[in-house]
Design a protein around this motif. Sequence first.
Motif, PDB file in Angstrom:
ATOM      1  N   UNK A 129       1.493   2.747  13.964  1.00 31.81           N
ATOM      2  CA  UNK A 129       2.142   3.999  14.381  1.00 31.81           C
ATOM      3  C   UNK A 129       1.719   5.161  13.484  1.00 31.81           C
ATOM      4  N   UNK A 130       1.731   4.926  12.169  1.00 31.87           N
ATOM      5  CA  UNK A 130       1.314   5.968  11.237  1.00 31.87           C
ATOM      6  C   UNK A 130      -0.158   6.314  11.408  1.00 31.87           C
ATOM      7  N   UNK A 131      -0.999   5.281  11.612  1.00 37.20           N
ATOM      8  CA  UNK A 131      -2.427   5.506  11.806  1.00 37.20           C
ATOM      9  C   UNK A 131      -2.706   6.339  13.046  1.00 37.20           C
ATOM     10  N   UNK A 132      -1.978   6.054  14.115  1.00 36.63           N
ATOM     11  CA  UNK A 132      -2.149   6.828  15.343  1.00 36.63           C
ATOM     12  C   UNK A 132      -1.773   8.294  15.112  1.00 36.63           C
ATOM     13  N   UNK A 133      -0.722   8.533  14.340  1.00 35.25           N
ATOM     14  CA  UNK A 133      -0.276   9.913  14.117  1.00 35.25           C
ATOM     15  C   UNK A 133      -1.286  10.711  13.284  1.00 35.25           C
ATOM     16  N   UNK A 153     -10.960  14.719   1.052  1.00 36.47           N
ATOM     17  CA  UNK A 153     -12.323  15.032   0.623  1.00 36.47           C
ATOM     18  C   UNK A 153     -12.794  14.091  -0.479  1.00 36.47           C
ATOM     19  N   UNK A 154     -12.149  12.916  -0.594  1.00 37.64           N
ATOM     20  CA  UNK A 154     -12.539  11.926  -1.595  1.00 37.64           C
ATOM     21  C   UNK A 154     -12.105  10.552  -1.093  1.00 37.64           C
ATOM     22  N   UNK A 155     -12.246   9.545  -1.931  1.00 34.47           N
ATOM     23  CA  UNK A 155     -11.746   8.215  -1.595  1.00 34.47           C
ATOM     24  C   UNK A 155     -11.170   7.588  -2.852  1.00 34.47           C
ATOM     25  N   UNK A 156     -10.420   6.496  -2.697  1.00 34.94           N
ATOM     26  CA  UNK A 156      -9.886   5.796  -3.863  1.00 34.94           C
ATOM     27  C   UNK A 156      -8.402   5.956  -4.076  1.00 34.94           C
ATOM     28  N   UNK A 157      -7.772   6.954  -3.438  1.00 34.75           N
ATOM     29  CA  UNK A 157      -6.333   7.163  -3.594  1.00 34.75           C
ATOM     30  C   UNK A 157      -5.642   7.004  -2.248  1.00 34.75           C
ATOM     31  N   UNK A 158      -4.502   6.301  -2.216  1.00 35.23           N
ATOM     32  CA  UNK A 158      -3.668   6.264  -1.014  1.00 35.23           C
ATOM     33  C   UNK A 158      -2.224   6.465  -1.431  1.00 35.23           C
ATOM     34  N   UNK A 159      -1.324   6.393  -0.458  1.00 33.09           N
ATOM     35  CA  UNK A 159       0.090   6.565  -0.758  1.00 33.09           C
ATOM     36  C   UNK A 159       0.409   7.964  -1.266  1.00 33.09           C
ATOM     37  N   UNK A 160       1.405   8.066  -2.118  1.00 33.13           N
ATOM     38  CA  UNK A 160       1.837   9.356  -2.650  1.00 33.13           C
ATOM     39  C   UNK A 160       0.731  10.068  -3.437  1.00 33.13           C
ATOM     40  N   UNK A 161      -0.037   9.373  -4.308  1.00 34.51           N
ATOM     41  CA  UNK A 161      -1.105  10.083  -5.039  1.00 34.51           C
ATOM     42  C   UNK A 161      -2.139  10.739  -4.136  1.00 34.51           C
ATOM     43  N   UNK A 162      -2.238  10.304  -2.877  1.00 32.34           N
ATOM     44  CA  UNK A 162      -3.270  10.848  -1.999  1.00 32.34           C
ATOM     45  C   UNK A 162      -2.990  12.297  -1.598  1.00 32.34           C
ATOM     46  N   UNK A 163      -1.767  12.772  -1.830  1.00 38.16           N
ATOM     47  CA  UNK A 163      -1.468  14.175  -1.548  1.00 38.16           C
ATOM     48  C   UNK A 163      -2.451  15.089  -2.286  1.00 38.16           C
ATOM     49  N   UNK A 164      -2.938  14.633  -3.451  1.00 39.19           N
ATOM     50  CA  UNK A 164      -3.842  15.467  -4.262  1.00 39.19           C
ATOM     51  C   UNK A 164      -5.157  15.742  -3.553  1.00 39.19           C
ATOM     52  N   UNK A 221       1.566  18.500   5.528  1.00 32.31           N
ATOM     53  CA  UNK A 221       2.781  18.198   6.300  1.00 32.31           C
ATOM     54  C   UNK A 221       2.551  17.006   7.225  1.00 32.31           C
ATOM     55  N   UNK A 222       1.414  16.994   7.915  1.00 28.60           N
ATOM     56  CA  UNK A 222       1.144  15.889   8.835  1.00 28.60           C
ATOM     57  C   UNK A 222       0.955  14.570   8.097  1.00 28.60           C
ATOM     58  N   UNK A 223       0.377  14.622   6.897  1.00 30.79           N
ATOM     59  CA  UNK A 223       0.250  13.402   6.097  1.00 30.79           C
ATOM     60  C   UNK A 223       1.634  12.885   5.694  1.00 30.79           C
ATOM     61  N   UNK A 224       2.513  13.808   5.282  1.00 31.64           N
ATOM     62  CA  UNK A 224       3.877  13.423   4.894  1.00 31.64           C
ATOM     63  C   UNK A 224       4.627  12.822   6.084  1.00 31.64           C
ATOM     64  N   UNK A 225       4.467  13.437   7.252  1.00 32.75           N
ATOM     65  CA  UNK A 225       5.123  12.901   8.458  1.00 32.75           C
ATOM     66  C   UNK A 225       4.562  11.519   8.778  1.00 32.75           C
ATOM     67  N   UNK A 226       3.239  11.350   8.614  1.00 35.08           N
ATOM     68  CA  UNK A 226       2.628  10.048   8.850  1.00 35.08           C
ATOM     69  C   UNK A 226       3.213   8.978   7.947  1.00 35.08           C
ATOM     70  N   UNK A 227       3.448   9.323   6.666  1.00 35.75           N
ATOM     71  CA  UNK A 227       4.064   8.373   5.733  1.00 35.75           C
ATOM     72  C   UNK A 227       5.444   7.962   6.210  1.00 35.75           C
ATOM     73  N   UNK A 228       6.233   8.943   6.649  1.00 39.04           N
ATOM     74  CA  UNK A 228       7.591   8.646   7.133  1.00 39.04           C
ATOM     75  C   UNK A 228       7.544   7.754   8.374  1.00 39.04           C
ATOM     76  N   UNK A 229       6.610   8.045   9.277  1.00 34.02           N
ATOM     77  CA  UNK A 229       6.484   7.232  10.490  1.00 34.02           C
ATOM     78  C   UNK A 229       6.056   5.803  10.139  1.00 34.02           C
TER      79      UNK A 229
END
Length: 467
Positions: free
Chosen positions: A402-406, A415-426, A437-445
């Motif tokens: 569901x999150x992936x689809x969103x 613009x990089x790789x190696x970080x996911x979850x909350x640190x990926x906001x950077x 905002x869309x990334x944050x919504x994706x996390x919630x979903x």
Amino acid sequence: MDTKKVAHELVELLGGADNVVSATHCATRLRIVLNDDDKPNKEEIEELEGVKGVFKASGQYQVIFGTGLVNKVYAEFAQLTGVGSKDTDGGEKQVDHAQAAKKKMNPLARIARTLSNIFVPIIPAIVASGLLMGLLGMMQAFELVPPDSPWILFLDMFSSAAFIILPILIGFSAAKEFGANPYLGAVLGGIMTHPALLNPWTLADAEPETIQFIGMNVDLLGYQGTVIPILLVVYIMSKIERGVRKVVPNAIDLLVTPFVTVILTGFIAMLFVGPLGTLIGNGLTWSLDYIYNTAGLFAGLIFGGLYSTIVITGVHHSFHAIEAALIADFGVNFLLPIWAMANVAQGGAGLAVFFLTKNPKIKEIAIPASFSAFLGITEPVIFGINLRFMRPFIGAAIGGALGGAYVVFTNVVTNAYGLTGIPMFAIVAPFGMANIINYAIGILIAAGGAFVATWILGLKEDAEKKK
């Protein structure tokens, strides 16, 4: 806890010190290569004090203790088994752990581990460049400084440098992994990014000069920012260096081997492998881009739902190479947000287990393991909690889908790789507030969907373990 006692019990449950080939540890896990993988008593190991999960992956038997504790247990474990200690003949009892683990992997997992070993050390450089690009973008977007400001000049230099010299970084790292001289690998990367060659990273629309060489038309085009060509070139270089060293006398090895290796590999790179590698790399990235843009939401649904299953096989380690190629070709990484959704979904499912389980030890593990997943480290919650009961793992797959689809539907990129979850906001932030905002919504979903799905599926616990 008595770490010496735990280490002693662990050695016994693994089949004794003689069954241990080598061992090492990462931030959370004790990673052990065994002679006989059938000897360990998994159920009893899981009940040891401090153990948060047990699983076998990447040719290693892995026991999760958590940050800090794993270091203490490893120190005692090493003393009991003798890994890393000198034997009576003056050699090391501990063989190279990475090589020992690789021997026990299937060919696909071995390739994935090789790519991981090459690209993981480069992650800090890629992340730093991504953040610098974000800072540069914000300064330009909000007009914090004039367009001709030295700030713009310097930040542009700092942010693009890692990608311009990416073949040099990969050449050094790949040569180490392939057992070749890493400095020769860097030299090959330098040849492929030489100033005499047109730099496509900064001059994308320019046409390279073509020269005639032994009857062949050779485009003087550089390989700045590319991935596949240098990997192929360094692999060939490692074979040439090894072959030359076998026939060259030791007295002149230092002079002859590097010379022959560089000149032969250099010509092979410029005439054959470089152009072929570029075609392969472009074909791979453009195919992914086509799938992403054509399948859209459906692609996110499938990739987000399956990613955690791929993690279990260890093949996900090879994705860093693909993501680096995407950034080099398109300037964005659209795969990482999908992987991030799968990771936080594991955390959401782990939280559901905390509320559903009656087992106090599982409750103790669930919260820190779930929080770890929200920070991008999923092994504790996958192997210690969700995969252990299976239904939470299925719930996490639903949340990840569901999150992936969103995030695909809303075009979330990094613009990089190696970080996911909350640190990926950077590395999401450089593309604007909508991306954040869309990334944050994706996390919630993803996390919320996994929590609800796990709650609905329920938890089937073994009656004895409840006690």
